[in-house]
Design a protein around this motif. Structure first.
Motif, short mmCIF file in Angstrom:
data_model
loop_
_atom_site.label_atom_id
_atom_site.label_comp_id
_atom_site.label_asym_id
_atom_site.label_seq_id
_atom_site.Cartn_x
_atom_site.Cartn_y
_atom_site.Cartn_z
N LEU B 10 40.69 40.65 33.49
CA LEU B 10 40.38 40.15 34.83
C LEU B 10 41.58 39.34 35.31
O LEU B 10 42.03 38.43 34.62
N ALA B 11 42.11 39.72 36.47
CA ALA B 11 43.23 38.97 37.04
C ALA B 11 42.84 38.52 38.44
O ALA B 11 42.66 39.33 39.34
N VAL B 12 42.67 37.21 38.59
CA VAL B 12 42.27 36.66 39.89
C VAL B 12 43.51 36.06 40.53
O VAL B 12 44.26 35.33 39.88
N ARG B 13 43.76 36.42 41.80
CA ARG B 13 44.95 35.94 42.49
C ARG B 13 44.59 35.32 43.84
O ARG B 13 44.02 35.99 44.69
N ASP B 14 44.96 34.06 43.99
CA ASP B 14 44.84 33.36 45.27
C ASP B 14 43.49 33.58 45.95
O ASP B 14 43.41 33.93 47.12
N ARG B 75 41.19 41.51 40.23
CA ARG B 75 41.37 42.83 39.62
C ARG B 75 40.70 42.86 38.26
O ARG B 75 41.02 42.08 37.37
N PHE B 76 39.74 43.77 38.13
CA PHE B 76 39.02 43.94 36.86
C PHE B 76 39.31 45.35 36.38
O PHE B 76 39.02 46.32 37.09
N ASP B 77 39.92 45.48 35.21
CA ASP B 77 40.23 46.80 34.66
C ASP B 77 41.00 47.65 35.67
O ASP B 77 40.76 48.84 35.81
N GLY B 78 41.89 47.01 36.40
CA GLY B 78 42.74 47.77 37.31
C GLY B 78 42.24 47.94 38.72
O GLY B 78 42.98 48.36 39.59
N GLN B 79 40.98 47.63 39.00
CA GLN B 79 40.53 47.77 40.39
C GLN B 79 40.11 46.43 40.98
O GLN B 79 39.59 45.57 40.28
N ASP B 80 40.37 46.27 42.28
CA ASP B 80 40.07 45.00 42.93
C ASP B 80 38.58 44.95 43.31
O ASP B 80 38.13 45.70 44.17
N LEU B 81 37.87 44.08 42.64
CA LEU B 81 36.41 44.00 42.86
C LEU B 81 36.08 43.60 44.29
O LEU B 81 35.05 43.98 44.83
N LEU B 82 36.98 42.83 44.92
CA LEU B 82 36.63 42.28 46.23
C LEU B 82 36.65 43.33 47.33
O LEU B 82 36.05 43.14 48.38
#
Lengths: 340, 367
Positions: B10-14, B75-82
């Motif tokens: 999980l990569a959360v950005r700004d 980004r979770f597993d390569g796709q942006d959840l939002l």
């Protein structure tokens, strides 16, 4: 733990409140009863803070409330300054209760949302006097100031305009306005954030010193209880397990249940080795049908056959440190068990 | 080429989550970034209103309504959840990411038997038969150590204790073996003994399933010893972020320090005076200029009220957003200066005084 006995009680002359053999039962369907409190004896000295600690359902709130006859215990006696509260008629009991006040867990729901803060705090004075309006106002203002609330701003506001911590302080002001001797604090900080919890704990210590109060403090957080209490009683399923001066309880817990509570208490220090594998299969036994003998035996890793058959009695393990257990975790000096 | 193993789960950005309400724009989450790797545990700590719950609900896409404004990436597993369509998000719920909520009574359906609630996800996502689902439900309940699982699947939530109900919620969350679990104050409503066991249970299941976990709590005691990394939030922002050991041993942000100091500890003697925190969390609609914590901070200087400190990361990977970080000479100097001036927020810490209203600059800050 399921202990009875009164070895831990002190000289009746030296204490402010002495409760003996308190039993509180709540009837439910089919003639069964919930054994909320089963033979608890406690005493509190003038100026002392007694901490009551245990899991939910252990009867700690019921015990404390039965001290002020809310409701009166099913059996047992509560003596306050030599008067047996359980034998008083309604009028005398109402008078006696002005000395025994209470603060509750949820500060917001314990204040009437439609009334102004000035009126909420003045209510006890309207019942008991002084009936002079100006005197009432000055007493209310003094009380609000004592809990760090500016009366000029707060008087005409309503509870929703204050934070949880401020509402709890307003509840404390209301409890103090009749100049009571004893305050029963029923989990007063459990619903608050840690920073606010620190404020309330510090404030209770200050008020206790300023007004010469005696506190009965109920909580499930062991660190909170230790911080505020002089003496602590650990309860389990309607019985007392251990009673001790507070520092000794934490330095050398004698009851397996106290050990379990301490081991479960979260410590803000990652270097402490946690037991991260312990998951009990069993649930808390029901107070409708409590285990025989020691009530804690179903969860106790030291339990033997004796624990199922014989209820342990309170006995002294060291000075002002008492335990009700057949297999205490500290050695017990050679002496006959004192039974009730 | 970077291998998939280097990619965080999980990569959360700004990330920003703002709510338009009558009083204005409420900035519940205001620019949060973090990474979480597979199998790791992240603790998110803060007081009520710090934005920790909104943050996890935003990533889960549970904040619905026309007045919710979200920006940034998760980004979770390569796709942006939002930006995922809701229809695809429902496939992720339960199967890829699951959640355990604070109150096990309200998060379970009171009129549906435990067995059906536990297997609802499995039946929906994998289409298993009723019979298979029953076997699975019993297995799941056993895995969370519920006694007499065969009987319990036929019970309703009210027949179980709070701790057992939370175990059921965990079984539900684990049913589809998710890669990531959000646990939002999973033990706040429970007794310490039960809390300890629920946290143990989560830890055991996590390592057995190599699942990542975000543990949201207000209690620093809960995250100590159970997380790899900790984020401390204040007023919608990250104020400190570091490995668990660093947070406790090299505390850098005054807010983290204040939280730690205000907790009573069992190794302190009775009647130890607690350091209080002055004032209250800021109003998230009209935030103070400069550092959001400055009015309550015992170390605050003029600069803190004017200029917002950025989240700065040091060579150990320890990030903090403060001009006068704890443990530095500047910090000690600021403390001495404020103490000498008798600043209210400083006295609250030094003497445990109760201070409700704090000035929003240094000039009026003396008692």
């Amino acid at each position: 733990m399921a202990g009875s006995g009164k070895a831990h009680l002190r000289d009746p002359e030296s204490v402010l409140i002495r409760a003996e053999d308190l039993v509180v039962e709540f009837p439910i369907s089919q003639g069964r009863v919930v054994n909320a409190v089963s033979g608890v004896s406690l005493d509190v000295k003038q100026g002392e803070t007694l901490g009551l600690v245990g899991e939910s359902g252990c009867g700690k709130s019921t015990t404390a409330k039965s001290l002020i006859q809310l409701p009166p215990p099913t059996s047992g006696t509560v003596s306050y300054l030599g008067t047996n509260l359980t034998s008083l008629d309604e009028k005398a009991l109402r008078q006696a209760r002005t000395d025994l006040q209470m603060i509750f867990q949820d500060p917001i729901s314990s204040l009437n949302p439609r009334r102004k803060i000035g009126d909420v705090v003045a209510e006890p004075l309207r019942v008991w006097g002084p009936h002079n309006k100006d005197e009432q106002i000055s007493q209310v203002d003094a009380m609000l100031e004592a809990v760090g609330i500016d009366p000029a701003i707060a008087r005409d506001k309503r509870p929703h305009e204050f934070s949880g911590g401020q509402c709890q302080r307003i509840s404390i002001a209301r409890a103090l306005v009749l100049n009571p001797q004893v305050i029963i604090c029923d989990e007063p900080v459990s619903a608050l954030d840690v920073s606010v919890q620190a404020q309330i704990l510090n404030m209770l210590e200050d008020l206790k010193a300023d007004y010469g109060l005696t506190l009965v403090f109920i909580a499930h957080d062991l660190a909170v209880v230790k911080n505020i209490s002089d003496r602590i009683a650990v309860m389990y399923l309607g019985k007392l397990c251990e009673v001790s001066e507070s520092n000794a309880l934490y330095d050398a817990p004698a009851h397996p249940y106290t050990e379990l509570l301490l081991g479960s208490s979260p410590v803000p220090d990652p270097t402490i080795n946690l037991d991260i594998t312990m998951v009990e299969e069993e649930d808390l036994p029901s107070p409708i049908d409590p285990p025989s003998g020691c009530r804690f035996r179903t969860r106790c890793k030291y339990a033997t056959d004796r624990c199922a058959q014989e209820e342990p009695m309170m006995r002294e393990v060291s000075q002002d440190h008492y335990v009700a257990c057949h297999h205490p975790l500290v050695s017990v000096p050679e002496m006959a068990e004192v039974s009730a | 080429m970077t291998s998939a193993r280097d990619e965080p789960l999980l990569a959360v950005r700004d990330l920003h989550t703002h709510f338009s309400i009558n009083a204005g724009l409420l900035r519940a989450v205001d620019g949060v970034s973090f990474d979480l790797r597979a199998g790791q545990t992240l603790g998110i700590v803060g007081e009520s209103g710090s934005g920790k719950t909104v943050l996890s609900r935003t990533i889960m896409r549970l904040n619905l309504g026309n007045n919710v404004h979200t920006s940034g990436q998760a980004r979770f597993d390569g796709q942006d959840l939002l930006t995922l369509p809701m229809s695809e998000m429902t496939e992720i719920w339960g199967q890829e990411i699951a959640m355990v909520f604070q109150d096990p009574m309200t998060s379970l359906n009171p009129v549906v038997k435990i067995g059906r609630q536990v297997t609802e996800h499995v039946r929906k996502h994998f289409g298993v038969s009723k019979k298979e689902a029953r076997t699975l439900a019993v297995e799941l309940l056993k895995s969370v150590r519920i006694p007499e699982a065969e009987v319990t699947i036929g019970s309703y939530p009210h027949e179980l204790s709070g701790g057992m109900r939370q175990r059921v919620s965990i079984a539900i969350a684990l049913a589809c073996s998710p890669k990531l679990l959000f646990a939002d104050e999973p033990t706040t409503a429970l007794d310490v003994t039960v809390q300890h066991q629920i946290l143990n249970l989560l830890g055991i299941q996590q390592s057995e399933r190599n699942m990542a976990m975000v543990l949201v709590t207000h209690d620093l005691g809960v995250v100590a010893g159970r997380t790899d990394e900790i984020i401390v939030m204040y007023a919608g922002k990250i104020v400190e972020q570091a490995s668990t050991d660093q947070i406790f041993q090299k505390t850098s942000h005054p807010y983290t320090e204040a939280l730690l100091r205000s907790i009573p500890k069992t190794d302190q003697p009775s009647h130890t005076r607690l350091a209080a925190i002055a004032g209250r969390p800021p109003n998230l609609i009209t935030m103070p200029t400069g550092c959001a914590f400055s009015p309550r901070c015992p170390y605050a200087q003029d600069r803190c009220f004017e200029e917002e400190p950025p989240l700065q990361i040091n060579q150990d990977g320890h990030a903090a957003a403060c001009w006068y970080q704890v443990g530095t000479a500047e910090n000690q100097e600021a403390w001495d200066k404020n103490l000498a001036a008798g600043r209210l927020s400083t006295m609250a810490v030094a003497k445990g005084q109760i201070v409700d209203e704090v000035p929003t600059d240094l000039t009026t800050g003396s008692s």
